[in-house]
Design an enzyme around this catalytic site. Structure first.
Site, short mmCIF file in Angstrom:
data_model
loop_
_atom_site.label_atom_id
_atom_site.label_comp_id
_atom_site.label_asym_id
_atom_site.label_seq_id
_atom_site.Cartn_x
_atom_site.Cartn_y
_atom_site.Cartn_z
N PRO A 2 73.66 49.91 -11.59
CA PRO A 2 73.71 50.46 -12.95
C PRO A 2 72.37 50.23 -13.65
O PRO A 2 71.84 49.14 -13.60
CB PRO A 2 74.81 49.65 -13.62
CG PRO A 2 75.57 49.03 -12.51
CD PRO A 2 74.61 48.84 -11.38
N GLU A 3 71.86 51.26 -14.27
CA GLU A 3 70.62 51.12 -15.00
C GLU A 3 70.94 51.01 -16.50
O GLU A 3 72.11 50.97 -16.88
CB GLU A 3 69.69 52.29 -14.63
CG GLU A 3 69.46 52.31 -13.11
CD GLU A 3 68.44 53.30 -12.59
OE1 GLU A 3 67.57 53.73 -13.35
OE2 GLU A 3 68.52 53.63 -11.39
N LYS A 52 69.39 45.56 -18.38
CA LYS A 52 70.54 45.63 -17.48
C LYS A 52 71.51 44.46 -17.68
O LYS A 52 72.41 44.26 -16.88
CB LYS A 52 70.05 45.65 -16.03
CG LYS A 52 69.16 46.85 -15.71
CD LYS A 52 68.71 46.78 -14.27
CE LYS A 52 67.70 47.87 -13.97
NZ LYS A 52 67.19 47.76 -12.59
N ASN A 161 65.91 52.30 -10.11
CA ASN A 161 65.35 53.12 -9.05
C ASN A 161 65.52 54.63 -9.26
O ASN A 161 64.66 55.41 -8.88
CB ASN A 161 66.00 52.70 -7.73
CG ASN A 161 65.11 52.98 -6.56
OD1 ASN A 161 63.89 53.06 -6.72
ND2 ASN A 161 65.69 53.18 -5.40
N ARG A 251 61.65 49.04 -3.07
CA ARG A 251 62.77 49.97 -3.15
C ARG A 251 62.28 51.36 -2.76
O ARG A 251 61.12 51.70 -2.97
CB ARG A 251 63.33 50.03 -4.59
CG ARG A 251 63.77 48.70 -5.18
CD ARG A 251 65.12 48.21 -4.68
NE ARG A 251 66.20 49.18 -4.84
CZ ARG A 251 66.88 49.36 -5.97
NH1 ARG A 251 66.58 48.67 -7.05
NH2 ARG A 251 67.87 50.23 -6.02
#
Ligand SMILES: [Zn+2]
Length: 263
Positions: A2-3, A52, A161, A251
Site C-alpha cells: 500500500p502506498e 505509509k 513502487n 525494486r
C-alpha cells in the site's frame, strides 16, 4: 505494498467508523496480546496517516502504530463478529463494526515521543501538506537516480513502487536521471503529476494513473489491469515500444526507454 494514498484512505475510513468508540481490543493470533491489553476497553480518539504509517491515538495517550508493509491488510465486518479466521494480529470490536488486521510489518503500541521520532525521520507527505520546496532541496542535493529518490521515505513520504513508475512515465523522465540534474521547472512537472495522481488514487482508494479519456470509461469502472500505463506492462501505450525493467533502489522499475529520455 500500500502506498500513501491507501494509508490516507484507511485513516479517513477508520476515523469515520471507530473514532469516539470504546473498543474491545485483542490479538487472536497472539503476537499483539501484551500491547492489546494496554488499549483494551479504551476510546479511540483519532486516526492519522503520515506517509505509509498509520497512527491510532487512544484517549489514554497510547498510540497504535501500524505499517502494513507488503502483506498487511485490514478487513471490516459488522459487530458482533464471526470467530477470527487466519492470522488476525489485532481485532477491534466496536458497537457496530469490527476491524481485523492481518500480516502487517509493524503493529505495536507506542507513546507520543516515539511517534514524533518516527515522523521526524520521514520526508514531507504530499497528501498532508508536505512542501514541494522541501522535497526539491533534498532531491537536488543528491546524485542518486530519481527513480530511487522517490522511494526514499526520508526524502518524500508515501510514494512507492507503482507511483514512482507511473509519475516518471507521465512526465517522460528517465528514472536513472540523478536528482542534482533536475531543474526546478522539471521538478515542478514531477510534483504536479505526483500530487494529482495521489489525490485521484486517494479518492478512488486504489492507484489510478490513466485518465477516463484514455481508458474510454469512467475511472470507477476500471478493471485492475486497466489502471496503469507502465507498471506491470509489456508495451508502451505512447510509442508501443517494449517496456524496460530495471532494478532501481532494489525494486523493479518499469519504464519506456524511448519516451523517458534524459530530463
Ligand atoms: Zn514509449
Amino acid at each position: 505494498m500500500p502506498e500513501g494514498h491507501k494509508t490516507h484512505y484507511l485513516a479517513s475510513e477508520h476515523n469515520a467508523l471507530f473514532a469516539g468508540e470504546t473498543l474491545g481490543v485483542s490479538s487472536p493470533q497472539g503476537r499483539f496480546s501484551a500491547d492489546a491489553k494496554k488499549i483494551d476497553g479504551c476510546v479511540l480518539a483519532s486516526v492519522r496517516a503520515v506517509g505509509k504509517h498509520l497512527f491510532y491515538e487512544f484517549e489514554n495517550a497510547r498510540i497504535v502504530h501500524v505499517h502494513l508493509g507488503r502483506y498487511g491488510s485490514f478487513a471490516v465486518q459488522d459487530s458482533p463478529p464471526r470467530p477470527p479466521r487466519g492470522q488476525v494480529r489485532m481485532r477491534w470490536i466496536g458497537s457496530a463494526q469490527t476491524l481485523d488486521l492481518r500480516g502487517p510489518t509493524q503493529c505495536r503500541v507506542i507513546d507520543h515521543e516515539t511517534q514524533t521520532e518516527i515522523c521526524e525521520k520521514l520526508g514531507p507527505d504530499p497528501l498532508s501538506g508536505g512542501k514541494k520546496s522541501d522535497v526539491f532541496a533534498k532531491v537536488s542535493a543528491s546524485g542518486k537516480p530519481i527513480g530511487g529518490l522517490l522511494l526514499d521515505q526520508t526524502i518524500l513520504a508515501g510514494v512507492g513502487n507503482i507511483f514512482r513508475a507511473e509519475i516518471l512515465f507521465e512526465i517522460g523522465m528517465d528514472p536513472k536521471l540523478p536528482g542534482n540534474e533536475i531543474d526546478p521547472s522539471r521538478f515542478n512537472d514531477l510534483w504536479k503529476s505526483m500530487t494529482k495522481m495521489m489525490r485521484v488514487s486517494l479518492k478512488h482508494g486504489r492507484i489510478i494513473s490513466v485518465t477516463s479519456k484514455e481508458a474510454g470509461k469512467p475511472l470507477t469502472q476500471l478493471g485492475n489491469d486497466e489502471r496503469f500505463r507502465v507498471y506491470g506492462k509489456t508495451h508502451c501505450p505512447r510509442c508501443n515500444g517494449k517496456i524496460s525493467q530495471d532494478k532501481i533502489a532494489s525494486r523493479k522499475m518499469y519504464f519506456c526507454e524511448r519516451c523517458q529520455r534524459g530530463t
